[in-house]
Design an enzyme around this catalytic site. Structure first.
Site, PDB file in Angstrom:
ATOM      1  CB  CYS A  33      -9.834   3.839  -7.751  1.00 17.46           C
ATOM      2  SG  CYS A  33      -8.783   2.947  -6.693  1.00 17.46           S
TER       3      CYS A  33
HETATM    4  P1  NAD Z   1      -0.143   1.029  -3.718  1.00 19.68           P
HETATM    5  O1  NAD Z   1       0.425   1.670  -5.123  1.00 19.68           O
HETATM    6  O2  NAD Z   1      -0.582   1.689  -2.632  1.00 19.68           O
HETATM    7  O3  NAD Z   1       0.403  -0.346  -3.489  1.00 19.68           O
HETATM    8  C1  NAD Z   1       1.253  -1.084  -4.342  1.00 19.68           C
HETATM    9  C2  NAD Z   1       2.319  -1.894  -3.527  1.00 19.68           C
HETATM   10  O4  NAD Z   1       2.826  -3.018  -4.451  1.00 19.68           O
HETATM   11  C3  NAD Z   1       3.572  -1.118  -3.420  1.00 19.68           C
HETATM   12  O5  NAD Z   1       3.776  -0.997  -2.048  1.00 19.68           O
HETATM   13  C4  NAD Z   1       4.581  -1.688  -4.230  1.00 19.68           C
HETATM   14  O6  NAD Z   1       5.963  -1.550  -3.718  1.00 19.68           O
HETATM   15  C5  NAD Z   1       4.169  -3.217  -4.131  1.00 19.68           C
HETATM   16  N1  NAD Z   1       4.786  -3.985  -5.421  1.00 19.68           N
HETATM   17  C6  NAD Z   1       4.808  -3.516  -6.634  1.00 19.68           C
HETATM   18  N2  NAD Z   1       5.212  -4.496  -7.414  1.00 19.68           N
HETATM   19  C7  NAD Z   1       5.484  -5.552  -6.576  1.00 19.68           C
HETATM   20  C8  NAD Z   1       6.130  -6.873  -6.614  1.00 19.68           C
HETATM   21  N3  NAD Z   1       6.435  -7.629  -7.851  1.00 19.68           N
HETATM   22  N4  NAD Z   1       6.127  -7.599  -5.428  1.00 19.68           N
HETATM   23  C9  NAD Z   1       5.743  -7.179  -4.092  1.00 19.68           C
HETATM   24  N5  NAD Z   1       5.284  -5.853  -4.027  1.00 19.68           N
HETATM   25  C10 NAD Z   1       5.174  -5.120  -5.220  1.00 19.68           C
HETATM   26  O7  NAD Z   1      -1.604   0.580  -4.608  1.00 19.68           O
HETATM   27  P2  NAD Z   1      -2.972   0.374  -4.191  1.00 19.68           P
HETATM   28  O8  NAD Z   1      -3.515   1.728  -3.915  1.00 19.68           O
HETATM   29  O9  NAD Z   1      -2.952  -0.423  -2.761  1.00 19.68           O
HETATM   30  O10 NAD Z   1      -3.810  -0.280  -5.262  1.00 19.68           O
HETATM   31  C11 NAD Z   1      -3.450  -1.743  -5.486  1.00 19.68           C
HETATM   32  C12 NAD Z   1      -4.561  -1.999  -6.654  1.00 19.68           C
HETATM   33  O11 NAD Z   1      -5.712  -1.959  -6.051  1.00 19.68           O
HETATM   34  C13 NAD Z   1      -4.501  -1.333  -7.691  1.00 19.68           C
HETATM   35  O12 NAD Z   1      -5.019  -2.009  -9.026  1.00 19.68           O
HETATM   36  C14 NAD Z   1      -5.889  -0.204  -7.826  1.00 19.68           C
HETATM   37  O13 NAD Z   1      -6.467   0.191  -8.724  1.00 19.68           O
HETATM   38  C15 NAD Z   1      -6.521  -1.358  -6.676  1.00 19.68           C
HETATM   39  N6  NAD Z   1      -7.697  -0.575  -5.658  1.00 19.68           N
HETATM   40  C16 NAD Z   1      -7.256   0.501  -5.174  1.00 19.68           C
HETATM   41  C17 NAD Z   1      -8.043   1.083  -3.881  1.00 19.68           C
HETATM   42  C18 NAD Z   1      -7.550   2.210  -3.406  1.00 19.68           C
HETATM   43  O14 NAD Z   1      -8.401   2.787  -2.674  1.00 19.68           O
HETATM   44  N7  NAD Z   1      -6.578   2.488  -3.173  1.00 19.68           N
HETATM   45  C19 NAD Z   1      -9.373   0.516  -3.899  1.00 19.68           C
HETATM   46  C20 NAD Z   1      -9.832  -0.489  -4.634  1.00 19.68           C
HETATM   47  C21 NAD Z   1      -8.877  -1.259  -5.684  1.00 19.68           C
END
Ligand code: NAD
Length: 451
Positions: free
Chosen positions: A279
């Site tokens: 992030c």
């Molecule tokens: P991540 O990479 O762990 O997970 C994303 C998932 O989305 C993956 O499993 C991927 O296969 C799936 N995906 C991608 N395209 C897809 C589609 N078209 N259909 C279905 N699935 C699909 O990401 P994350 O860490 O969970 O982060 C997600 C969002 O949340 C980001 O924007 C991030 O900035 C935000 N965020 C993350 C955190 C954190 O701590 N990780 C905290 C707050 C906000």
């Protein structure tokens, strides 16, 4: 309510299990079949405290996972998009969000009942009302605000304590294109009583997330800059300096007759080897890039990133005080995850440290209590130890990068040895080791001899 969530990563899966635990029926969608199969088998694909228990309690009951997005959208009233938004070449890459919005739109084309599409991914201000709206409208042939709802609900959970954060949020930010979208989101979060809510438009909800992350990142870089100054002066320890700062009335709550309680934001005012993770680096980078695109200079954000990018060099410089040449020096790097209690390696400061040490010719061993990287490009030629004890075999120097509690055993394991300990997180007692260096401190005598 019936909910669907696109993306079962750290945010999507945690959101899914927690909302199922609150009584909603949730379908988690992912393109990654192996993740979907694991979730349906009740196995968590990520390391997160409390996740296995919540998953096994809800899976097959109020929670299922699928690759069939259209079906999940049809069977739900609200779809959250929680896919990744990485920074690529210094800008936010919205391709996954755009694709997910188009797929949801496609599914909405022949859906008769009202549906709300809500962005949970962190997206640059304006994205929901432009990129997401356009994709969903084009694919559905329908109009946002009339035929379907469009919302933005940023997520503030912290990896390592994600379940706890989601279950007990400090605030819930609800962006929406119209009142109906706000009402749907209010219903989703109805059981989170007593939590402050911010109802606003989509772009403001997006900006709140960036402002919050940029503030934390700026505090970290600020402290690391102070740490560099402390170290240069000599015999000024940034840990003591910040302890003094933390006692400020602004950062504590005090009650007569009780010890002052330091606000948790003070944990971002601690020196270390820099922020990483999925992030802070990408979000500050994306916001600065948006500023540039809009013609608004963002010198504070740029400086925050610049200081952070230099922190791995600070660690290597500490090592170099003892080993003028690092060629063939046996160095153990402790911690690969970007922070403790997670297996997330994204943007971990461990990797720039390892790259620098490798190019200096060091012989590297690494150990992380949980993260088990497979074929990581930065770990080629690095021995991955199976335990903390194993990682210390033959080490001439140890570099602590991640604040795992297990590393508190180092004084005991290295008692009486001359192994140099470089403390990148300032968590170890510097008097417990034969040779010690830490970010943000150095003995005046050492500094004198080196000047
Ligand atoms: P991540 O990479 O762990 O997970 C994303 C998932 O989305 C993956 O499993 C991927 O296969 C799936 N995906 C991608 N395209 C897809 C589609 N078209 N259909 C279905 N699935 C699909 O990401 P994350 O860490 O969970 O982060 C997600 C969002 O949340 C980001 O924007 C991030 O900035 C935000 N965020 C993350 C955190 C954190 O701590 N990780 C905290 C707050 C906000």
């Amino acid at each position: 309510m019936n909910l669907s969530i696109v993306g079962t990563g750290y945010v999507g899966l945690v959101t899914g299990v927690c909302l199922a635990e609150r009584g909603h029926n949730v379908v988690c969608i992912d393109v990654d079949r192996s993740k979907v199969d694991m979730i349906n088998a009740g196995k968590a694909p990520i390391h997160e405290a409390g996740l296995p228990e919540l998953l096994s309690r809800n899976i097959g009951r109020r929670l299922t996972a699928t690759t069939d997005l259209a079906r999940a959208v049809h069977d739900s009233e609200v779809t959250f998009i929680a896919v990744g938004t990485p920074a690529v070449d210094g800008r936010i890459d919205l391709r996954y969000v755009e694709a997910a919005a188009a797929e949801v739109g496609q599914a909405l084309r022949d859906k008769g009942s009202y549906h709300a599409l809500v962005v949970k991914s962190t997206v640059i201000p304006g994205t929901t009302d432009t990129v997401v709206r356009r994709s969903a409208e084009r694919a559905s042939g329908k109009k946002a605000g009339e035929d379907f709802g469009l919302g933005m609900n940023p997520e503030f959970l912290t990896e390592g304590r994600a379940i706890e954060d989601f279950t007990n949020p400090d605030r819930i930010v609800l962006g929406g294109i119209d009142e109906r979208t706000h009402d749907v989101l209010s219903a989703v979060y109805a059981s989170f009583t007593g939590v402050p809510r911010v109802f606003t438009n989509n772009a403001t909800a997006e900006m709140i997330k960036y402002a919050a992350n940029s503030l934390l990142a700026t505090m970290i870089s600020f402290t690391n800059e102070i740490g560099r100054l402390c170290s240069a002066v000599g015999d000024v320890d940034v840990v003591d300096v910040m302890r003094g700062v933390h006692q400020s009335l602004y950062l504590t709550t005090r009650q007569l007759g009780r010890e002052p309680v330091t606000a948790s934001i003070a944990s971002f005012l601690e020196a270390g080897c820099g922020f990483g993770g999925s992030c802070l680096p990408k979000d500050v980078t994306a916001l600065a890039a948006q500023g540039e695109q809009l013609g608004v200079p963002t010198p504070m954000l740029r400086a925050t990133l610049e200081v952070n990018a230099g922190q791995p060099d600070e660690l290597v410089a500490l090592l170099s005080r003892h080993f003028p040449s690092l060629n063939q020096v046996r160095v153990t790097v402790l911690g690969l995850a970007f922070k403790p209690d997670t297996d997330d390696l994204r943007e971990s400061p461990a990797f720039p440290v390892i790259r620098r040490l490798r190019s200096a010719g060091a012989r590297l061993t690494a150990f992380d209590p949980i993260a088990r990287p497979h074929n990581h490009p930065d770990l080629q030629g690095v021995r991955l130890a199976s335990s903390l004890e194993d990682s210390l075999h033959g080490a001439e120097a140890v570099v602590l990068v991640t604040r795992w509690a297990e590393f508190n055993r180092l004084p005991q394991l290295l008692a009486g040895s001359k192994v140099l300990v470089v403390d990148g997180r300032r968590v170890l007692d510097r008097n417990s080791f034969g040779a010690y260096e830490g970010i943000g401190w150095r003995r005046a005598s050492t500094s004198g001899s080196e000047q």
